[in-house]
Design a protein around this motif. Sequence first.
Motif, PDB file in Angstrom:
ATOM      1  N   PRO A 427       0.823  -1.216   0.000  1.00  7.28           N
ATOM      2  CA  PRO A 427       0.000   0.000   0.000  1.00  7.28           C
ATOM      3  C   PRO A 427       0.855   1.263   0.000  1.00  7.28           C
ATOM      4  O   PRO A 427       1.826   1.360   0.751  1.00  7.28           O
ATOM      5  CB  PRO A 427      -0.808  -0.114   1.295  1.00  7.28           C
ATOM      6  CG  PRO A 427      -0.683  -1.548   1.724  1.00  7.28           C
ATOM      7  CD  PRO A 427       0.646  -2.011   1.214  1.00  7.28           C
ATOM      8  N   SER A 428       0.504   2.209  -0.844  1.00  7.97           N
ATOM      9  CA  SER A 428       1.164   3.515  -0.809  1.00  7.97           C
ATOM     10  C   SER A 428       0.493   4.432   0.199  1.00  7.97           C
ATOM     11  O   SER A 428       1.135   5.278   0.817  1.00  7.97           O
ATOM     12  CB  SER A 428       1.138   4.164  -2.200  1.00  7.97           C
ATOM     13  OG  SER A 428       1.857   3.389  -3.118  1.00  7.97           O
ATOM     14  N   SER A 429      -0.819   4.268   0.336  1.00  7.30           N
ATOM     15  CA  SER A 429      -1.584   5.039   1.320  1.00  7.30           C
ATOM     16  C   SER A 429      -2.891   4.317   1.561  1.00  7.30           C
ATOM     17  O   SER A 429      -3.251   3.388   0.834  1.00  7.30           O
ATOM     18  CB  SER A 429      -1.841   6.465   0.824  1.00  7.30           C
ATOM     19  OG  SER A 429      -2.669   6.455  -0.319  1.00  7.30           O
ATOM     20  N   PHE A 430      -3.588   4.743   2.586  1.00  6.00           N
ATOM     21  CA  PHE A 430      -4.879   4.161   2.933  1.00  6.00           C
ATOM     22  C   PHE A 430      -5.948   5.240   2.824  1.00  6.00           C
ATOM     23  O   PHE A 430      -5.667   6.426   2.993  1.00  6.00           O
ATOM     24  CB  PHE A 430      -4.825   3.573   4.345  1.00  6.00           C
ATOM     25  CG  PHE A 430      -3.714   2.586   4.547  1.00  6.00           C
ATOM     26  CD1 PHE A 430      -3.850   1.271   4.135  1.00  6.00           C
ATOM     27  CD2 PHE A 430      -2.508   2.979   5.126  1.00  6.00           C
ATOM     28  CE1 PHE A 430      -2.815   0.359   4.305  1.00  6.00           C
ATOM     29  CE2 PHE A 430      -1.470   2.077   5.304  1.00  6.00           C
ATOM     30  CZ  PHE A 430      -1.616   0.762   4.887  1.00  6.00           C
ATOM     31  N   LYS A 431      -7.186   4.834   2.554  1.00  4.10           N
ATOM     32  CA  LYS A 431      -8.252   5.795   2.331  1.00  4.10           C
ATOM     33  C   LYS A 431      -8.544   6.596   3.604  1.00  4.10           C
ATOM     34  O   LYS A 431      -8.741   6.032   4.676  1.00  4.10           O
ATOM     35  CB  LYS A 431      -9.521   5.084   1.859  1.00  4.10           C
ATOM     36  CG  LYS A 431      -9.363   4.386   0.510  1.00  4.10           C
ATOM     37  CD  LYS A 431      -9.078   5.379  -0.612  1.00  4.10           C
ATOM     38  CE  LYS A 431      -9.004   4.671  -1.957  1.00  4.10           C
ATOM     39  NZ  LYS A 431      -8.741   5.573  -3.071  1.00  4.10           N
ATOM     40  N   SER A 432      -8.597   7.907   3.446  1.00  4.61           N
ATOM     41  CA  SER A 432      -8.792   8.799   4.596  1.00  4.61           C
ATOM     42  C   SER A 432     -10.230   9.292   4.718  1.00  4.61           C
ATOM     43  O   SER A 432     -10.549  10.038   5.640  1.00  4.61           O
ATOM     44  CB  SER A 432      -7.859  10.009   4.477  1.00  4.61           C
ATOM     45  OG  SER A 432      -8.086  10.709   3.269  1.00  4.61           O
TER      46      SER A 432
END
Length: 715
Positions: A427-432
């Motif tokens: 994962p590059s980022s997670f949903k905020s």
Amino acid sequence: MKKTITMLILMIIHAIPVLNAQQLSPTGICYVEVNNNNLLNAGSYKLQTSGKYLFNVVNIFAANINYDTSRGRPYLYCNNNVTKVLTNASTYIKPLQDKGMKVVLTILGNHQGAGLCNFPTRESARDFAQQLAHTVNTYGLDGIDFDDEYSDYGQNGTGQPNASSFVMLVQELKALLPNKMITFYYYGPAASRLSWNGLRVGDYVNHSWNASYGTFSAPNVPPLTNAQISPAAVWLGNTSNSTTTSLATQTKNGGYGVFMWYDLHGTNETSQLSAGTQTLYGEQTVLSTPLQLWTQGTNCDAPIGLFTSNLTGTSVKLNWSAVGTNTYDVDYKLASATAWTNAATATSSTSVTVSGLTANTEYDWRIRTNCSVKSTYIFAPRFNSGTGTTNPSGSAALSLDGSSESGSAGNLNLNGSALSFEGWIKPSSFKSASPYISSVMGTEVSDSNSAFLRLGDASLANNKLQFVLSINNVQQKLASVTALNANTWYHVAATYDGSNMRIYINGVLDATKSQTGNVVSNGAFNVGYLYNTSRNFNGKVDEMRVWKRALSQTEISQNMCNVTLPATSLAAYWKFNEGSGSSVQDTSGNGVTLTLTGVDASNWGTDVPCTTGSQKTGSSKAQKAVGQEEVMAKKQIKLYPNPLSTSSPLTISIPEEYNKGRLSVYNFNGGLVETKTLKAGANAYDLSSLSMGNYIIQFESQDGGLKQTEKLIVK
């Protein structure tokens, strides 16, 4: 003069095809149901004084959107009568065009779940648009007419209508057929799904008309003007002459530019036609040539189940399902070309291998059946020939942006009592934003038809895995205990054996839930996408697999980087070793190609969880020299004792056949604790840097022949 200039501007803006000098105003649109009537009769009616043909556009009613459940793909289907018209275009289409008429093919549903409004991705909409464009070009048609009827949305595991589908379809089709007509019969779910994400159906269609016969109601398709719309709908033989006259009067008084006639029969219709044309054009309608009878076409269906395999960069195997004991003609071409090249004529096989391709290039292919007549062509999904050697490192992974990029595998039937998902994600980022979901892989048709793996949920942290299965008409959910970190590779797996749902992280059991019952999951399978694009996965993916059985922990931990083929109940296996292109081949042997949306060369990279020469890319020299099972039996590092306390000595035994290798220690959150080089034989390991807890021990031999992961418990 001003009106003429205005019309010219509108024609340029909306790319309205110019008809001939005899075009009427309002334009005459005619539908012919070719199951019962001869299309040529549309060319028999003229205005009595001017001699102009009454109909400017003739619609062939109708071809269908069918659904290939084996491939999870909507496809264009032509029944025996539509087939007769198209395959004899010189007899039934060209004579009308020679009279200055446009001949358009109407498309509508066929009770199989596929329709204008439930394409799940732009790629699937583009695929159907390509089928339509190929059909128009092959049979010399002048355009496509859309009618959103008889789809029975949701059948065969298809989705319900969505907001983006129809807009994407007409946009893709207009790009392929910029100088052809696209029209819309204003009816069904499509009539309320005319805009999405700033795009409008009306920007890509030329005309629309009322679908309620005997009424006067202008379709609301912005930005179409009155000049492009028919509020009148006349059903020949069913709408009264007085109503026909009234509809013509309202059309003329309202300045509308189109008048639609439906269901032209093989009997003399001049009385009812004149009831309209006397008001519209000031002339009666007459028969200029005798009407012609219609005889039914012969049944001959094109094959479905189309897929490609064995892509080498310069060759490909084209595959299809048999239709009885018939033979087939197969052609292919560069996607950018117009001329087709024959690959096989009258072959009785269900596959053909094509050589001499250009590497990493897009191609189309088509096939038809030879019965006592020939079927229409069915056009296969576009494919990329591949690079042949993948990328220079021999290994690759795909990066997705969390927004517009994903992969579609078509329909996968995972119904049953057992299944498994596994793959590597970084994962590059997670949903905020709510619902905090990042989709990894699976199918989500409805709460009662789904099986998928994702990160996050409305009531779950956005960096925890969630395994979801539809059992007993309810989505059963299992969440991981472990939270994942961004920019870290994880092997994630989820299994169901009819008794328990389980999640594994890096080969170690992380969470379990007791559950019984059969899974219902039969629909479009995606990687990086589920439900809508706001939930797309942002990060890298590699080595994704789908199984129709429950894997054991041993199988998961020992085969994270590769699976020996063939493998029992392996439904799909995408290695992502292409390193380029817009598709990923299925190495399971089942032909489940993963078609990518929104990707280009920048999405591919060599940041992979399993390095070159490891299980990711194949066997070592030792594996090739002896049986795979024998090699795997030898390839085991050993940790002992395990579990152990921080005060106990740990020994890591490396098989003698490996000179040395790298040991990596990860905490259970995926963080790297340390790495060190170990030689063959028994190695003492200092635990002083480790606190109590669970760890992942990963060893990779120097020659790449062994990569093994084990769980270490420090009490």
